[in-house]
Scaffold this motif. Structure first.
Motif, PDB file in Angstrom:
ATOM      1  N   VAL A 277       0.865  -1.175   0.000  1.00 13.29           N
ATOM      2  CA  VAL A 277       0.000   0.000   0.000  1.00 13.29           C
ATOM      3  C   VAL A 277       0.903   1.228   0.000  1.00 13.29           C
ATOM      4  CG1 VAL A 277      -1.719   1.318   1.279  1.00 13.29           C
ATOM      5  CG2 VAL A 277      -1.889  -1.168   1.186  1.00 13.29           C
ATOM      6  N   VAL A 278       0.801   2.048  -1.057  1.00  6.74           N
ATOM      7  CA  VAL A 278       1.656   3.233  -1.153  1.00  6.74           C
ATOM      8  C   VAL A 278       0.887   4.513  -0.821  1.00  6.74           C
ATOM      9  CG1 VAL A 278       3.230   2.183  -2.804  1.00  6.74           C
ATOM     10  CG2 VAL A 278       1.230   3.456  -3.645  1.00  6.74           C
ATOM     11  N   GLU A 279      -0.437   4.410  -0.750  1.00  2.00           N
ATOM     12  CA  GLU A 279      -1.235   5.565  -0.341  1.00  2.00           C
ATOM     13  C   GLU A 279      -2.576   5.081   0.196  1.00  2.00           C
ATOM     14  OE1 GLU A 279      -2.713  10.007  -1.811  1.00  2.00           O
ATOM     15  OE2 GLU A 279      -1.443   8.768  -3.105  1.00  2.00           O
TER      16      GLU A 279
ATOM     17  N   TYR B   4      -8.498  10.287  -4.833  1.00  2.00           N
ATOM     18  CA  TYR B   4      -8.759  10.346  -6.273  1.00  2.00           C
ATOM     19  C   TYR B   4      -8.487  11.739  -6.837  1.00  2.00           C
ATOM     20  CZ  TYR B   4     -11.439  10.337 -10.637  1.00  2.00           C
ATOM     21  OH  TYR B   4     -11.827  10.467 -11.948  1.00  2.00           O
ATOM     22  N   GLU B   5      -8.923  12.766  -6.139  1.00  2.00           N
ATOM     23  CA  GLU B   5      -8.825  14.127  -6.669  1.00  2.00           C
ATOM     24  C   GLU B   5      -7.487  14.798  -6.367  1.00  2.00           C
ATOM     25  OE1 GLU B   5     -12.179  16.171  -5.049  1.00  2.00           O
ATOM     26  OE2 GLU B   5     -13.598  15.261  -6.464  1.00  2.00           O
ATOM     27  N   ASN B   6      -6.799  14.354  -5.310  1.00  2.00           N
ATOM     28  CA  ASN B   6      -5.554  15.013  -4.930  1.00  2.00           C
ATOM     29  C   ASN B   6      -4.593  14.007  -4.304  1.00  2.00           C
ATOM     30  OD1 ASN B   6      -3.656  17.056  -4.425  1.00  2.00           O
ATOM     31  ND2 ASN B   6      -4.561  17.536  -2.434  1.00  2.00           N
ATOM     32  N   ALA B   7      -4.191  13.036  -5.095  1.00  2.00           N
ATOM     33  CA  ALA B   7      -3.292  11.992  -4.596  1.00  2.00           C
ATOM     34  C   ALA B   7      -1.965  12.607  -4.154  1.00  2.00           C
ATOM     35  CB  ALA B   7      -3.056  10.937  -5.669  1.00  2.00           C
ATOM     36  N   GLN B   8      -1.386  12.042  -3.093  1.00  2.00           N
ATOM     37  CA  GLN B   8      -0.121  12.529  -2.563  1.00  2.00           C
ATOM     38  C   GLN B   8       1.072  11.727  -3.085  1.00  2.00           C
ATOM     39  OE1 GLN B   8       0.049  15.394  -0.379  1.00  2.00           O
ATOM     40  NE2 GLN B   8      -1.955  15.437  -1.383  1.00  2.00           N
TER      41      GLN B   8
ATOM     42  N   GLY C 174      -1.726  14.159   6.520  1.00  2.00           N
ATOM     43  CA  GLY C 174      -2.772  15.078   6.950  1.00  2.00           C
ATOM     44  C   GLY C 174      -4.157  14.600   6.569  1.00  2.00           C
ATOM     45  N   GLY C 175      -5.138  14.902   7.428  1.00  2.00           N
ATOM     46  CA  GLY C 175      -6.523  14.557   7.129  1.00  2.00           C
ATOM     47  C   GLY C 175      -6.796  13.075   7.065  1.00  2.00           C
ATOM     48  N   GLY C 176      -6.092  12.277   7.877  1.00  2.00           N
ATOM     49  CA  GLY C 176      -6.310  10.828   7.855  1.00  2.00           C
ATOM     50  C   GLY C 176      -5.720  10.151   6.639  1.00  2.00           C
ATOM     51  N   ARG C 177      -4.744  10.789   6.012  1.00  2.00           N
ATOM     52  CA  ARG C 177      -4.137  10.241   4.804  1.00  2.00           C
ATOM     53  C   ARG C 177      -2.703   9.789   5.080  1.00  2.00           C
ATOM     54  NH1 ARG C 177      -5.238  14.337  -0.050  1.00  2.00           N
ATOM     55  NH2 ARG C 177      -4.480  12.514  -1.184  1.00  2.00           N
ATOM     56  N   TRP C 178      -2.263   8.779   4.292  1.00  2.00           N
ATOM     57  CA  TRP C 178      -0.917   8.246   4.405  1.00  2.00           C
ATOM     58  C   TRP C 178      -0.351   8.050   3.007  1.00  2.00           C
ATOM     59  CZ3 TRP C 178       0.936   7.143   9.391  1.00  2.00           C
ATOM     60  CH2 TRP C 178      -0.031   7.173  10.402  1.00  2.00           C
ATOM     61  N   ALA C 179       0.933   8.310   2.839  1.00  2.00           N
ATOM     62  CA  ALA C 179       1.576   8.109   1.546  1.00  2.00           C
ATOM     63  C   ALA C 179       3.031   7.738   1.754  1.00  2.00           C
ATOM     64  CB  ALA C 179       1.460   9.357   0.664  1.00  2.00           C
TER      65      ALA C 179
END
Length: 334
Positions: free
Chosen positions: A226-228, A236-240, A304-309
């Motif tokens: 899992v990379v993101e 989908y709209e703003n992938a890191q 940020g915002g519950g996101r991981w990358a």
């Protein structure tokens, strides 16, 4: 309540091909998790591993906690009891998953008879209810798979997956080979059934747009990792991660002339699982790779915002714009 928790899952096929490498995921009751990526990234292997449906030569390690119980350490009798009743799967390609010489009613009734200990009359009644629930007349129970359209067969697979009221449904490319109208119907049906029955859903697809419209969270896989991960619409709209950005850009937006006349793709091919490149496995195809990416592997980091990358650029941005991270703000993908 957490229905499924996957911890550091590793799957290696005979010959040393590492198909899944250190995956961590969680699904809550009523939550819809999407898993995206190119062919060969490990999506279907992950789905099969969750119910121990991998071929005999595959080696697995880690933990797959289904309602707190590790699927990988269950005895075979317990695994059989969990399949269909605890968690079920909608396989890719209904025509290949259904038995061509048995009526669909008998195939839906089989897990009901096995797991719910129903009488034949009770199983037939439940089968009729399920068919009507997915938009097919109960009388179609007497049909053979070849007598149904592709969309109808997919509905049968969904009915079968729901036959024993599972807590978790895994849908592996449930709309493959369906036209866009039927695809939309099947996706709305899955959403409706998940909401009504408060089950967890894992939906696997190569189509980020479908997952963004259907799922709550989205995990992007590349070379078995899992990379993101994050809220589906945001990913989908703003992938890191550069890979997530490339996947999203590969789908033209309706009304967007730029994407219509200049569609973007991704050069090269996914790496061979048996011969992965050193460092970040995506760096040979990455347009923004640094020299260090060829030697240093990356970990999932809070974006940020519950996101991981898992990207060095995400780490650099976080260091410049965010306060000092907590101890749990980095998650290894190794």
């Amino acid at each position: 309540m957490t229905l499924l928790e996957v911890r550091n899952l590793e799957v290696t096929y005979a010959g040393g091909a590492a198909a899944v490498r250190g995956v961590d995921l969680a699904v809550e009751a009523g939550q819809k998790l999407g898993i995206a990526g190119e062919s060969g990234c490990g999506k279907s292997t992950l789905a099969l591993a969750l119910l121990r449906l991998l071929p005999a030569g595959a080696r697995t390690s880690g933990e797959i906690l289904l309602d707190g119980e590790d699927v990988l350490t269950m005895k075979w009798g317990r695994v059989r009891a969990v399949r269909w009743a605890g968690a079920s799967i909608v396989f890719q390609g209904a025509m290949h998953s259904l038995n061509a010489v048995h009526r669909i009613g008998d195939q839906i009734a089989e897990p009901i008879l096995l797991h719910r200990k129903a009488t034949p009359a009770g199983a037939r009644s439940r089968t009729g209810e399920l068919l009507e629930h997915v938009g097919l007349p109960a009388a179609r129970a007497d049909a053979y798979p070849h007598e149904l359209s592709g969309g109808q067969r997919q509905r049968v697979m969904i009915a079968m997956a729901l036959a024993c009221d599972p807590q978790l449904v895994i849908a592996d490319e449930p709309t493959t080979a369906l036209d866009v109208m039927i695809q939309a119907q099947i996706l709305r049906l899955i959403e409706q059934l998940v909401a009504e029955q408060d089950v967890g859903l894992i939906m696997i697809s190569h189509d980020l747009a479908v997952l963004a419209d259907t799922c709550d969270r989205l995990a992007v896989m590349y070379a078995g990792r899992v990379v993101e991960e994050g809220p589906a619409r945001q990913v989908y709209e703003n992938a890191q991660h550069p890979y997530g950005k490339a996947l999203s850009a590969a789908f033209p937006r309706i009304g967007d002339a730029a994407s219509r006349f200049a569609p973007r793709g991704l050069p090269g091919d996914p790496p061979d699982p048996a011969a992965l490149p050193s460092g970040c496995t995506f760096h040979p195809r990455c347009a923004v790779a640094l020299d260090s990416c060829g030697t240093q592997d990356q970990v999932l980091r809070a974006a940020g915002g519950g996101r991981w990358a898992a990207c060095v650029h995400v780490e650099a941005t976080a260091q410049e714009s965010a306060p000092e991270p907590e101890a749990d703000d980095a998650r290894s993908t190794a």
